[in-house]
Design a protein around this motif. Sequence first.
Motif, short mmCIF file in Angstrom:
data_model
loop_
_atom_site.label_atom_id
_atom_site.label_comp_id
_atom_site.label_asym_id
_atom_site.label_seq_id
_atom_site.Cartn_x
_atom_site.Cartn_y
_atom_site.Cartn_z
N LEU A 73 0.82 -1.21 0.00
CA LEU A 73 0.00 0.00 0.00
C LEU A 73 0.86 1.26 0.00
CD1 LEU A 73 -2.72 -1.18 2.53
CD2 LEU A 73 -3.02 -0.89 0.07
N MET A 74 1.91 1.27 0.80
CA MET A 74 2.78 2.44 0.85
C MET A 74 3.51 2.64 -0.48
SD MET A 74 2.23 3.92 3.60
CE MET A 74 1.53 3.64 5.22
N ALA A 75 3.93 1.55 -1.09
CA ALA A 75 4.60 1.65 -2.39
C ALA A 75 3.64 2.18 -3.45
CB ALA A 75 5.15 0.29 -2.80
N ALA A 76 2.38 1.77 -3.39
CA ALA A 76 1.38 2.26 -4.34
C ALA A 76 1.17 3.77 -4.17
CB ALA A 76 0.06 1.51 -4.15
N ALA A 77 1.15 4.22 -2.93
CA ALA A 77 1.01 5.66 -2.67
C ALA A 77 2.22 6.41 -3.22
CB ALA A 77 0.85 5.91 -1.18
N ASP A 78 3.40 5.87 -3.00
CA ASP A 78 4.61 6.54 -3.46
C ASP A 78 4.67 6.56 -4.98
OD1 ASP A 78 7.16 7.78 -2.50
OD2 ASP A 78 7.98 6.25 -3.83
N ASP A 79 4.30 5.46 -5.61
CA ASP A 79 4.31 5.41 -7.08
C ASP A 79 3.37 6.46 -7.67
OD1 ASP A 79 6.12 3.35 -7.04
OD2 ASP A 79 4.63 1.77 -7.36
N ALA A 80 2.26 6.70 -6.98
CA ALA A 80 1.27 7.67 -7.49
C ALA A 80 1.59 9.09 -7.07
CB ALA A 80 -0.12 7.28 -7.00
N GLY A 81 2.60 9.27 -6.21
CA GLY A 81 2.96 10.60 -5.74
C GLY A 81 1.94 11.20 -4.80
N VAL A 82 1.23 10.36 -4.04
CA VAL A 82 0.22 10.83 -3.09
C VAL A 82 0.52 10.25 -1.71
CG1 VAL A 82 -1.56 11.17 -4.84
CG2 VAL A 82 -1.32 8.94 -3.74
N ARG A 83 -0.33 10.57 -0.76
CA ARG A 83 -0.12 10.14 0.62
C ARG A 83 -1.09 9.05 1.02
NH1 ARG A 83 4.46 12.24 3.07
NH2 ARG A 83 3.45 12.21 5.10
N LEU A 84 -0.62 8.17 1.91
CA LEU A 84 -1.49 7.22 2.60
C LEU A 84 -1.22 7.39 4.08
CD1 LEU A 84 -3.43 4.89 2.93
CD2 LEU A 84 -1.60 3.30 2.35
N GLU A 85 -2.11 8.11 4.76
CA GLU A 85 -1.92 8.41 6.18
C GLU A 85 -2.75 7.47 7.03
OE1 GLU A 85 0.30 10.34 7.18
OE2 GLU A 85 0.56 12.06 5.84
N HIS A 86 -2.24 7.15 8.24
CA HIS A 86 -2.90 6.11 9.04
C HIS A 86 -2.69 6.32 10.53
CE1 HIS A 86 1.19 4.98 7.91
NE2 HIS A 86 1.26 4.23 8.98
N GLU A 87 -2.73 7.55 10.97
CA GLU A 87 -2.54 7.85 12.40
C GLU A 87 -3.55 7.11 13.27
OE1 GLU A 87 -0.62 8.67 15.24
OE2 GLU A 87 -0.03 10.30 13.90
N ALA A 88 -4.79 7.01 12.81
CA ALA A 88 -5.85 6.40 13.63
C ALA A 88 -5.75 4.89 13.72
CB ALA A 88 -7.22 6.79 13.08
N ALA A 89 -4.85 4.28 12.95
CA ALA A 89 -4.73 2.82 12.97
C ALA A 89 -4.03 2.32 14.22
CB ALA A 89 -3.97 2.33 11.73
N VAL A 90 -3.30 3.18 14.91
CA VAL A 90 -2.54 2.77 16.10
C VAL A 90 -2.81 3.76 17.23
CG1 VAL A 90 -0.27 2.31 17.08
CG2 VAL A 90 -0.72 1.75 14.69
N ALA A 91 -3.36 3.28 18.33
CA ALA A 91 -3.50 4.06 19.57
C ALA A 91 -4.46 5.24 19.45
CB ALA A 91 -2.13 4.53 20.06
N GLY A 92 -5.48 5.12 18.60
CA GLY A 92 -6.56 6.09 18.59
C GLY A 92 -6.12 7.53 18.43
N ALA A 93 -6.45 8.36 19.41
CA ALA A 93 -6.17 9.79 19.32
C ALA A 93 -4.72 10.14 19.59
CB ALA A 93 -7.06 10.55 20.30
N ILE A 94 -3.94 9.20 20.08
CA ILE A 94 -2.55 9.49 20.42
C ILE A 94 -1.76 9.74 19.14
CG2 ILE A 94 -0.44 8.65 21.51
CD1 ILE A 94 -2.18 6.84 23.23
N PRO A 95 -1.11 10.88 19.01
CA PRO A 95 -0.27 11.11 17.83
C PRO A 95 1.04 10.34 17.94
CG PRO A 95 -0.16 13.00 19.31
CD PRO A 95 -1.15 12.04 19.91
N ILE A 96 1.12 9.20 17.26
CA ILE A 96 2.34 8.39 17.31
C ILE A 96 2.90 8.12 15.92
CG2 ILE A 96 1.03 6.22 17.40
CD1 ILE A 96 4.43 6.98 19.08
N ILE A 97 2.03 7.98 14.91
CA ILE A 97 2.51 7.68 13.57
C ILE A 97 3.32 8.85 13.01
CG2 ILE A 97 1.83 7.18 11.19
CD1 ILE A 97 1.48 4.83 13.11
#
Length: 439
Positions: free
Chosen positions: A114-138
């Motif tokens: 998925l990350m490689a697909a985002a990079d190939d397309a020159g766009v972002r794939l963000e996923h802060e909410a996938a780990v630890a909810g509201a905690i900003p960790i990603i």
Amino acid sequence: MTTDPLKVTLLGCGVVGTEVATRLLNRRTAIGSRIGAQLELSAVVVRDLAAERPGLPRELLTTDAESAIAGADIVVELMGGMEPAKTLILKALSAGASVVTANKALLAAHYAELMAAADDAGVRLEHEAAVAGAIPIIRPVGDSLAGDEITKVMGIVNGTTNYILDQMEKEGWDFSHALSTAQELGFAEADPTADIEGHDAAAKAAVLASLAFDTPVSIDQVPVEGISSITPDMIATAAAQGFTIKLLAICERIVAADGTQGVSARVYPAVIPADHALAQVGGAFNAVFVEAEAAGQLMFYGQGAGGAPTASAVLGDIVSVARRKVLGGRGMYEHGEGRILPVLDIGEITTHYQITLDVADRPGVLSRITEVFAAHDVSIELVQQTRLTEPGTPEDLHAAKLVIATHSARESALAATVDALRGLDAVNGVLSVLRIEGL
């Protein structure tokens, strides 16, 4: 503001999706002022058009995901599961849309792709909410510490299990009572397997390790143990020695016995010192402890689940990708040559064990046990003995509980030691084996 509005498509409208949609509609001007362009919620993809969704205009609702993605600038995936989420994310990326997702299971299985697909397309794939909810960790791990070398990430990333263990310690409840209370309060699902067996935390560990070490780590490379075998006696034994039990997700750089440098990601219940920062995390809260060469030790703490906290992280990602759309910028996942590290077997980690044994209480037993440790090159740090049998019990039936804490040793040697102890006739049973972390 002269920039054209950015079209946002939302895939999924459950608790989190509804919260995100409502905030995008109600706080449109305020969010737009932070971006430099307005956000236009153009479509919300749902399974059932007839379901009541108060506050959401019905003209936004659709069951046609592919049409909703076409022409979108940002696609927010909150459907969950593997398919059709993966296919839709890849279509959105290839069409030039940046994607925001909270789908930890999908990321844990297909992070690199998925990350490689985002990079190939020159766009972002963000996923802060996938780990630890509201905690900003990603973002701190991926951006703020990008110039540093992260050596270890250790955290409590599942609120359900933390609540259960916390109540068992504070209230003296057994596991079943603590679990049923968690379900009554909404902290645990009707089927809590993913939480209590550690699979939810393992998915998050895979995502964190992949990001922290620039090395794709899939969930099937994360050894996992849950908390269903934890008993009040184990918690009391840990407390008597100045420890508490937490379910930890641990990701770190390690060196194997043959000198190979690699990565380990694993999940298991462990005892940690009562004065460690993670030991103070109670209830359904999450916390992630990061160690980096230059920054030293950092801890991120907050609510790890729930509609509003998770929506907060999703909205933060939406603002982030929207700003990049306005200002310009490429994807986020490019490896340098030779940077990818092997994911090493758990036997290569170095840790401490707390081993609790039911043994025959007679002369010579302790010396036989220490011989087993010595034979496997494992050093004993502490031994605590408690009589198990009542006065008046025949001498040949006397039994004692031995709690043995080891010095640091390789996991493979510690595991072999425990196996050998099980074979001693003086050992009635191995009551528990817990790793000691945070020393």
